[in-house]
Design an enzyme around this catalytic site. Structure first.
Site, PDB file in Angstrom:
ATOM      1  N   GLY A 110       0.830  -1.213   0.000  1.00 17.13           N
ATOM      2  CA  GLY A 110       0.000   0.000   0.000  1.00 17.13           C
ATOM      3  C   GLY A 110       0.853   1.248   0.000  1.00 17.13           C
ATOM      4  O   GLY A 110       2.047   1.198  -0.259  1.00 17.13           O
ATOM      5  N   ASN A 111       0.226   2.391   0.264  1.00 22.31           N
ATOM      6  CA  ASN A 111       0.970   3.649   0.379  1.00 22.31           C
ATOM      7  C   ASN A 111       0.272   4.534   1.391  1.00 22.31           C
ATOM      8  O   ASN A 111      -0.730   4.143   1.990  1.00 22.31           O
ATOM      9  CB  ASN A 111       1.102   4.317  -0.994  1.00 22.31           C
ATOM     10  N   HIS A 112       0.778   5.747   1.568  1.00 28.46           N
ATOM     11  CA  HIS A 112       0.332   6.607   2.685  1.00 28.46           C
ATOM     12  C   HIS A 112      -0.867   7.486   2.352  1.00 28.46           C
ATOM     13  O   HIS A 112      -1.241   8.326   3.158  1.00 28.46           O
ATOM     14  CB  HIS A 112       1.491   7.501   3.134  1.00 28.46           C
ATOM     15  N   SER A 113      -1.459   7.328   1.196  1.00 31.28           N
ATOM     16  CA  SER A 113      -2.553   8.246   0.830  1.00 31.28           C
ATOM     17  C   SER A 113      -3.742   8.092   1.778  1.00 31.28           C
ATOM     18  O   SER A 113      -4.228   6.994   2.028  1.00 31.28           O
ATOM     19  CB  SER A 113      -2.999   7.979  -0.609  1.00 31.28           C
TER      20      SER A 113
END
Ligand code: PMT
Length: 393
Positions: free
Chosen positions: A204-207
């Site tokens: 995933g990512n931090h959005s």
């Protein structure tokens, strides 16, 4: 544009209260019916009789001195828009937490109409982190902030904090009530996708979805019919069609189905570029040793929309680290109409912040850099740019 519209003007206790009389006058001249509500402190700066003479109606000053048993719900339901001008730091703080200990604050809580807030205070108070937080909260709640301007302040000081001029507030009210995106169909993507490794883990990512939410809320405020495809928490405010997804594949399917049906698509989501080729059916176990995970590309959602024959006006975002050269390349090659770039390594910018510092590119490579602003302000400027580009094209 304001002819026949019902406006509640809330006045709070600051020296700029005298400008509320001008504002009331401008609204009446524009054909609006204006009812006023004042805080106790406002009455120290401006006589209620002045507002009564301008609007033809005595301002409401307290819960208890009114014949009306419920002045705040009466006003809140009557209003097509509530404008609070001037709005002191104290009133802004109370609005942010939902306090209702005077008729004006109670009206703001009781109304479903758009609320326009025109702050007025000294520069130090405006810059104070508490006020910054409160303003961001109001913007995230969908309140519209006008100003403040820079100029002369009380006590001979000068700086940012001066109430926006009445003409500017009238123009904002007209835009709010008219809605420059009235009936326009808008698609927004938001959040970071999650690409499953096994039933427990994902890439995933931090959005956080905040940027996309701000774009969607601003479109809603301007009258658009908004669909938000998101893998993050959507805005609490109603009126947006929300399609919840997890992976890039799910986001692609939803976006490609919807894109031909809309006029404008804004891709603010942080979509994974790669996903595990094989999703394990059971949790990977430490005891089985370090796994090697083969990746494959995800669908290029933006590219798919850009290539479709009935493509909408298309805005991409670009998350860059350091140089924006990559964003410039995307702006000129990805088939978008506008590209919004942010350096996600910059302080208070990019992922999960309430603020962002962006550069907006056109396909010919021209760039407009904006200062650090709240995400809602970025969204407002972006929609203004979209309107200009569409009217030129
Ligand atoms: O959500 P927040 O916490 O508020 O953070 C906001 C943000 C940093 C996520 C946002 O401002 C932002 O930069 N969004 C784009 C992130 C991104 O994926 O950038 P990119 O340069 O990797 O992608 C370029 C464009 O292609 C984007 O519009 C993206 O949605 C799109 N894309 C990317 C990969 C892919 N497989 N399909 C796509 O459509």
């Amino acid at each position: 544009m304001l002819s026949g519209r019902r406006i509640v003007l809330g006045v709070t206790g600051g020296v700029a209260a005298y400008k509320a009389a001008y504002l009331a006058r401008r609204l009446v001249e524009a054909g609006a019916t204006v009812r006023c509500v004042m805080t106790e402190a406002a009455a120290e700066f401006l006589g209620g009789q002045t507002l009564a003479a301008i609007t033809g109606d005595h301002p409401i000053e307290g819960f208890w001195d009114e014949a009306d048993v419920s002045p705040h719900t009466d006003l809140g339901q009557w209003a097509e828009a509530l404008v609070i001008a001037p709005a002191t730091a104290a009133t802004i703080a109370k609005l942010a937490v939902g306090l209702s200990d005077n008729v004006l604050l109670a009206t703001a809580l009781a109304t479903e109409a758009p609320v326009v807030v025109a702050p007025a205070m000294h520069t130090e108070m405006w810059d104070n982190p508490a006020t910054r937080r409160n303003i961001a909260t109001l913007q995230n709640d969908g309140r519209i902030i006008v100003g403040p301007a820079t100029g002369a302040l009380a006590g001979g000081d000068s700086g940012r904090g001066r109430m926006a001029e009445p003409e500017e507030i009238v123009a904002e009210l007209a835009a709010v009530l008219q809605g420059d995106l009235q009936g326009v169909r808008v698609l927004v993507t938001a959040g970071g996708t999650r690409e499953a490794i096994d039933p427990v883990r994902y890439i995933g990512n931090h959005s956080s979805g905040k940027m996309g939410n701000a774009v969607a809320l601003e479109a809603l405020r301007r009258g658009a019919i908004v669909t938000l495809i998101t893998s993050a928490r959507p805005p609490v405010e109603g009126g947006i069609e929300v399609i919840e997804v997890e992976s890039a594949q799910e986001m692609a399917e939803a976006a490609w189905e919807r894109a031909p049906l809309v006029d404008i698509a804004i891709m603010a989501a942080a979509v994974a570029d790669f996903r595990p080729k094989i999703v394990e059916g059971e949790k990977l176990r430490r005891s089985d040793g370090i796994p090697s995970i083969e990746l494959e590309p995800t669908p290029d959602i933006l590219g798919g929309v850009a290539a479709s024959p009935d493509r909408p006006f298309l805005v991409g975002f670009a998350a860059e680290t350091g140089s924006l050269d990559g964003a410039l390349h995307k702006a000129t090659t990805k088939g978008v109409d506008l590209l919004v770039a942010n350096d996600v390594t910059k302080q208070d910018s990019g992922f999960a912040t309430d603020t962002n510092e962006v550069t907006i590119y056109t396909p010919d490579g021209a760039a407009a850099h904006l200062p650090l602003l709240s995400k809602r302000e970025v969204a407002a400027i972006l929609w203004d740019r979209i309107r200009e580009s569409r009217s030129q094209g």
